[in-house]
Write a protein that holds these residues in place. Structure first.
Motif, short mmCIF file in Angstrom:
data_model
loop_
_atom_site.label_atom_id
_atom_site.label_comp_id
_atom_site.label_asym_id
_atom_site.label_seq_id
_atom_site.Cartn_x
_atom_site.Cartn_y
_atom_site.Cartn_z
N LEU A 171 0.83 -1.20 0.00
CA LEU A 171 0.00 0.00 0.00
C LEU A 171 0.86 1.25 0.00
O LEU A 171 0.57 2.22 -0.72
CB LEU A 171 -0.92 -0.02 1.23
N ALA A 172 1.94 1.24 0.78
CA ALA A 172 2.84 2.40 0.85
C ALA A 172 3.49 2.67 -0.50
O ALA A 172 3.58 3.82 -0.95
CB ALA A 172 3.90 2.19 1.92
N GLU A 173 3.94 1.60 -1.16
CA GLU A 173 4.58 1.78 -2.47
C GLU A 173 3.57 2.22 -3.52
O GLU A 173 3.88 3.02 -4.40
CB GLU A 173 5.28 0.49 -2.89
N ALA A 174 2.35 1.70 -3.45
CA ALA A 174 1.31 2.12 -4.39
C ALA A 174 0.99 3.60 -4.20
O ALA A 174 0.83 4.35 -5.17
CB ALA A 174 0.05 1.28 -4.19
N ASN A 175 0.91 4.04 -2.93
CA ASN A 175 0.65 5.45 -2.66
C ASN A 175 1.81 6.33 -3.12
O ASN A 175 1.62 7.45 -3.58
CB ASN A 175 0.38 5.67 -1.18
N ARG A 176 3.03 5.79 -3.01
CA ARG A 176 4.20 6.54 -3.47
C ARG A 176 4.14 6.75 -4.98
O ARG A 176 4.43 7.84 -5.48
CB ARG A 176 5.49 5.80 -3.09
#
Length: 270
Positions: free
Chosen positions: A210-215
């Motif tokens: 999720l963090a990488e997708a948001n990045r």
């Protein structure tokens, strides 16, 4: 189900590809299998182990296609992060056939259960009216599991949005509940790998995904804002050039139609 999984995997073991490449391929397949099983448990649409078998095997036609065409396996490294529809179009341009069509042919030749073969053949188009009624739920699970597999490989905002949309549209599960389902996949992939004797890398937690997708979403928004600023600057420059052109045309008209000394209309004007 276990017998089918082992039989298909072993049939393609001596494919000439590097062991590391095959491990990556089967890891992606395992993610799809676990995703399909997780969704089956949540929805109660089909038996979870049937869903797991389908998810694990739905892309094996790709491996057979690469082997038969003697293509470099590096193609899979690119395809594994593409959304399924785009990947299918790319397959068609490279091979003249797609992995779902090849899976149908191989499944029928090997005598796999008809339900499994039909579900694999239609997992890119579960809403197609030609899908047999008894295969529709499994095809929907495979379609959604495919997008979840891409999400866990690419970890992009586009893949996250597609996976969430599929879970909601196909099964009516809200985003918050979908995220809880997705969060449970990583540990199950590692457990399933141990049970099947497969080697997989350490699976990222859903929080990491999720963090990488948001990045990537932030990067996309930043790129969009930069593109918007450049477009606005280009439009402003165009308007300035149009104004200059208008002034130049007016000056040219004065030179062409009026006498510069007396400012009277000349013969050309008349």
């Amino acid at each position: 189900n276990l017998a089918i999984c082992f039989a298909v995997r072993d049939s393609l073991r001596n494919s000439g590809f590097r062991a590391q490449d095959l491990e990556v391929f089967w890891e992606d397949c395992l993610r799809r299998g676990v995703a399909a099983r997780t969704l089956a448990r949540a929805t109660g649409a089909v038996a979870p182990e049937e869903a797991f078998t389908l998810g694990l095997l739905q892309d094996f036609g790709m491996l057979a296609m690469l082997r038969a065409s003697r293509k470099d396996f590096s193609q899979w490294g690119r395809w594994r992060e593409m959304l399924p529809a785009a990947r299918k179009e790319d397959e068609l341009s490279h091979f003249g056939v797609t992995h779902d069509a090849l899976a149908r042919m191989l499944g029928e030749r090997w005598g796999l259960p008809t339900l499994l073969v039909e579900s694999m053949a239609w997992h890119h188009a579960p809403a197609d009216p030609r899908v047999p009624a008894d295969a529709r739920d499994l095809a929907k699970l495979a379609f959604t599991a495919d997008l979840v597999g891409v999400l866990l490989s690419a970890r992009s905002a586009e893949a996250l949005a597609a996976a969430r949309a599929a879970i909601t549209e196909q099964f009516g599960i809200a985003d918050a509940d979908a995220d809880r389902l997705l969060a449970g996949i990583a540990p199950e992939v590692e457990a399933a790998a141990t049970a099947l004797g497969m080697r997989v890398s350490r699976q990222p937690s859903f929080a990491t995904v999720l963090a990488e997708a948001n990045r990537t979403l932030v990067q996309m928004n930043t790129s969009y804002e930069d593109l918007t600023r450049r477009l606005e600057a280009t439009l402003a420059e165009k308007e300035a050039l149009m104004a200059q052109l208008g002034e130049a045309n007016a000056a040219l008209a004065r030179l062409a139609y009026f006498d510069p000394l007396t400012n009277l209309c000349n013969r050309r004007h008349y």
